[in-house]
Design a protein around this motif. Sequence first.
Motif, PDB file in Angstrom:
ATOM      1  N   ASP A  47       0.851  -1.179   0.000  1.00 27.54           N
ATOM      2  CA  ASP A  47       0.000   0.000   0.000  1.00 27.54           C
ATOM      3  C   ASP A  47       0.897   1.243   0.000  1.00 27.54           C
ATOM      4  OD1 ASP A  47      -2.551   1.371   0.339  1.00 27.54           O
ATOM      5  OD2 ASP A  47      -1.845   1.809   2.380  1.00 27.54           O
ATOM      6  N   LEU A  48       0.550   2.239  -0.789  1.00 22.79           N
ATOM      7  CA  LEU A  48       1.355   3.466  -0.854  1.00 22.79           C
ATOM      8  C   LEU A  48       0.901   4.534   0.139  1.00 22.79           C
ATOM      9  CD1 LEU A  48       1.973   3.880  -4.679  1.00 22.79           C
ATOM     10  CD2 LEU A  48       3.613   3.262  -2.910  1.00 22.79           C
ATOM     11  N   GLY A  49      -0.124   4.242   0.900  1.00 25.69           N
ATOM     12  CA  GLY A  49      -0.620   5.231   1.848  1.00 25.69           C
ATOM     13  C   GLY A  49      -1.637   6.172   1.223  1.00 25.69           C
ATOM     14  N   ALA A  50      -1.786   6.119  -0.065  1.00 26.17           N
ATOM     15  CA  ALA A  50      -2.830   6.886  -0.754  1.00 26.17           C
ATOM     16  C   ALA A  50      -4.079   6.003  -0.764  1.00 26.17           C
ATOM     17  CB  ALA A  50      -2.401   7.221  -2.171  1.00 26.17           C
ATOM     18  N   ALA A  51      -5.213   6.619  -0.778  1.00 31.82           N
ATOM     19  CA  ALA A  51      -6.462   5.872  -0.667  1.00 31.82           C
ATOM     20  C   ALA A  51      -6.668   4.855  -1.776  1.00 31.82           C
ATOM     21  CB  ALA A  51      -7.636   6.848  -0.642  1.00 31.82           C
ATOM     22  N   ASP A  52      -6.119   5.108  -2.946  1.00 36.29           N
ATOM     23  CA  ASP A  52      -6.448   4.234  -4.068  1.00 36.29           C
ATOM     24  C   ASP A  52      -5.238   3.695  -4.833  1.00 36.29           C
ATOM     25  OD1 ASP A  52      -5.643   6.633  -5.167  1.00 36.29           O
ATOM     26  OD2 ASP A  52      -7.180   6.639  -6.720  1.00 36.29           O
ATOM     27  N   LYS A 121      16.666 -17.165 -22.473  1.00 38.26           N
ATOM     28  CA  LYS A 121      15.607 -16.697 -21.578  1.00 38.26           C
ATOM     29  C   LYS A 121      15.900 -15.249 -21.201  1.00 38.26           C
ATOM     30  CE  LYS A 121      13.522 -17.992 -17.173  1.00 38.26           C
ATOM     31  NZ  LYS A 121      13.598 -18.999 -16.102  1.00 38.26           N
ATOM     32  N   GLY A 122      14.870 -14.418 -21.173  1.00 36.03           N
ATOM     33  CA  GLY A 122      15.016 -13.019 -20.793  1.00 36.03           C
ATOM     34  C   GLY A 122      14.143 -12.716 -19.593  1.00 36.03           C
ATOM     35  N   SER A 123      14.573 -11.731 -18.797  1.00 42.07           N
ATOM     36  CA  SER A 123      13.824 -11.366 -17.590  1.00 42.07           C
ATOM     37  C   SER A 123      13.724  -9.861 -17.470  1.00 42.07           C
ATOM     38  CB  SER A 123      14.526 -11.909 -16.342  1.00 42.07           C
ATOM     39  OG  SER A 123      14.607 -13.309 -16.393  1.00 42.07           O
ATOM     40  N   GLU A 124      12.576  -9.426 -16.989  1.00 44.64           N
ATOM     41  CA  GLU A 124      12.401  -8.006 -16.676  1.00 44.64           C
ATOM     42  C   GLU A 124      11.892  -7.875 -15.248  1.00 44.64           C
ATOM     43  OE1 GLU A 124       9.409  -6.188 -19.280  1.00 44.64           O
ATOM     44  OE2 GLU A 124       7.838  -6.872 -17.950  1.00 44.64           O
ATOM     45  N   LEU A 125      12.234  -6.759 -14.633  1.00 38.75           N
ATOM     46  CA  LEU A 125      11.695  -6.392 -13.333  1.00 38.75           C
ATOM     47  C   LEU A 125      10.639  -5.335 -13.626  1.00 38.75           C
ATOM     48  CD1 LEU A 125      11.913  -6.686 -10.260  1.00 38.75           C
ATOM     49  CD2 LEU A 125      13.512  -4.770 -10.293  1.00 38.75           C
ATOM     50  N   ALA A 126       9.397  -5.660 -13.356  1.00 35.57           N
ATOM     51  CA  ALA A 126       8.282  -4.760 -13.647  1.00 35.57           C
ATOM     52  C   ALA A 126       7.790  -4.150 -12.337  1.00 35.57           C
ATOM     53  CB  ALA A 126       7.158  -5.521 -14.329  1.00 35.57           C
ATOM     54  N   THR A 127       7.753  -2.832 -12.305  1.00 35.96           N
ATOM     55  CA  THR A 127       7.241  -2.114 -11.139  1.00 35.96           C
ATOM     56  C   THR A 127       5.988  -1.369 -11.576  1.00 35.96           C
ATOM     57  OG1 THR A 127       9.486  -1.864 -10.288  1.00 35.96           O
ATOM     58  CG2 THR A 127       7.782  -0.437  -9.337  1.00 35.96           C
ATOM     59  N   TYR A 128       4.899  -1.647 -10.895  1.00 37.07           N
ATOM     60  CA  TYR A 128       3.599  -1.057 -11.228  1.00 37.07           C
ATOM     61  C   TYR A 128       3.137  -0.177 -10.074  1.00 37.07           C
ATOM     62  CZ  TYR A 128       3.638  -5.363 -14.054  1.00 37.07           C
ATOM     63  OH  TYR A 128       3.982  -6.394 -14.880  1.00 37.07           O
ATOM     64  N   ILE A 129       2.635   0.993 -10.394  1.00 32.09           N
ATOM     65  CA  ILE A 129       1.911   1.814  -9.418  1.00 32.09           C
ATOM     66  C   ILE A 129       0.499   1.891  -9.967  1.00 32.09           C
ATOM     67  CG2 ILE A 129       1.700   4.055  -8.277  1.00 32.09           C
ATOM     68  CD1 ILE A 129       4.767   4.304  -8.605  1.00 32.09           C
ATOM     69  N   VAL A 130      -0.393   1.170  -9.300  1.00 37.70           N
ATOM     70  CA  VAL A 130      -1.716   0.922  -9.871  1.00 37.70           C
ATOM     71  C   VAL A 130      -2.833   1.201  -8.868  1.00 37.70           C
ATOM     72  CG1 VAL A 130      -0.870  -0.790 -11.516  1.00 37.70           C
ATOM     73  CG2 VAL A 130      -1.542  -1.519  -9.232  1.00 37.70           C
ATOM     74  N   GLU A 131      -4.043   1.237  -9.428  1.00 37.21           N
ATOM     75  CA  GLU A 131      -5.229   1.411  -8.589  1.00 37.21           C
ATOM     76  C   GLU A 131      -5.484   0.144  -7.788  1.00 37.21           C
ATOM     77  OE1 GLU A 131      -8.793   2.921 -10.535  1.00 37.21           O
ATOM     78  OE2 GLU A 131      -7.520   3.649 -12.173  1.00 37.21           O
ATOM     79  N   LYS A 132      -5.744   0.309  -6.519  1.00 31.73           N
ATOM     80  CA  LYS A 132      -6.104  -0.830  -5.667  1.00 31.73           C
ATOM     81  C   LYS A 132      -7.412  -1.439  -6.139  1.00 31.73           C
ATOM     82  CE  LYS A 132      -4.308   1.086  -1.373  1.00 31.73           C
ATOM     83  NZ  LYS A 132      -4.725   1.525  -0.032  1.00 31.73           N
ATOM     84  N   GLY A 133      -7.512  -2.745  -5.982  1.00 35.07           N
ATOM     85  CA  GLY A 133      -8.775  -3.416  -6.284  1.00 35.07           C
ATOM     86  C   GLY A 133      -9.027  -3.667  -7.749  1.00 35.07           C
TER      87      GLY A 133
END
Length: 141
Positions: A47-52, A121-133
Amino acid sequence: MRRHLIRLSAAALLCLTGLAQAAQPSPAPAAKNWQQGLSRTDLVRQDLGAADREVIQARVDFEPGVTSPRHAHPGVEVAYVVSGTFEYQLEGRAPVTLKAGDSLFIPAGVAHIAKNVGTDKGSELATYIVEKGQPLLILKQ
């Protein structure tokens, strides 16, 4: 003498058989679809501390030649190539090729695909900042 002739004939036959097999094309390896050749390992969900909003970080591994389905996310993605070579196609943009150490910002809701264009084989590190739910991935046509 007869044994020597039999051995010589057998050796010649083996050589010819090997040449005949070598002359025939070997079948191409079966192409893997994304469901067989792509895997995701979730590393962090916080959780980022933001409501959504929340952050999700995942390692995504692609077998050679595998392409993700066309999809979008309910928030931004930052893709960092850990290993291999990838081609990313974001809707409305020219394809870009990234190798290990390169990053790409993918805006929220933008449909895209990723393809492992390398031979390993290839790999990526994916970082998402997304809407909860919301589902992390939305398949697009």
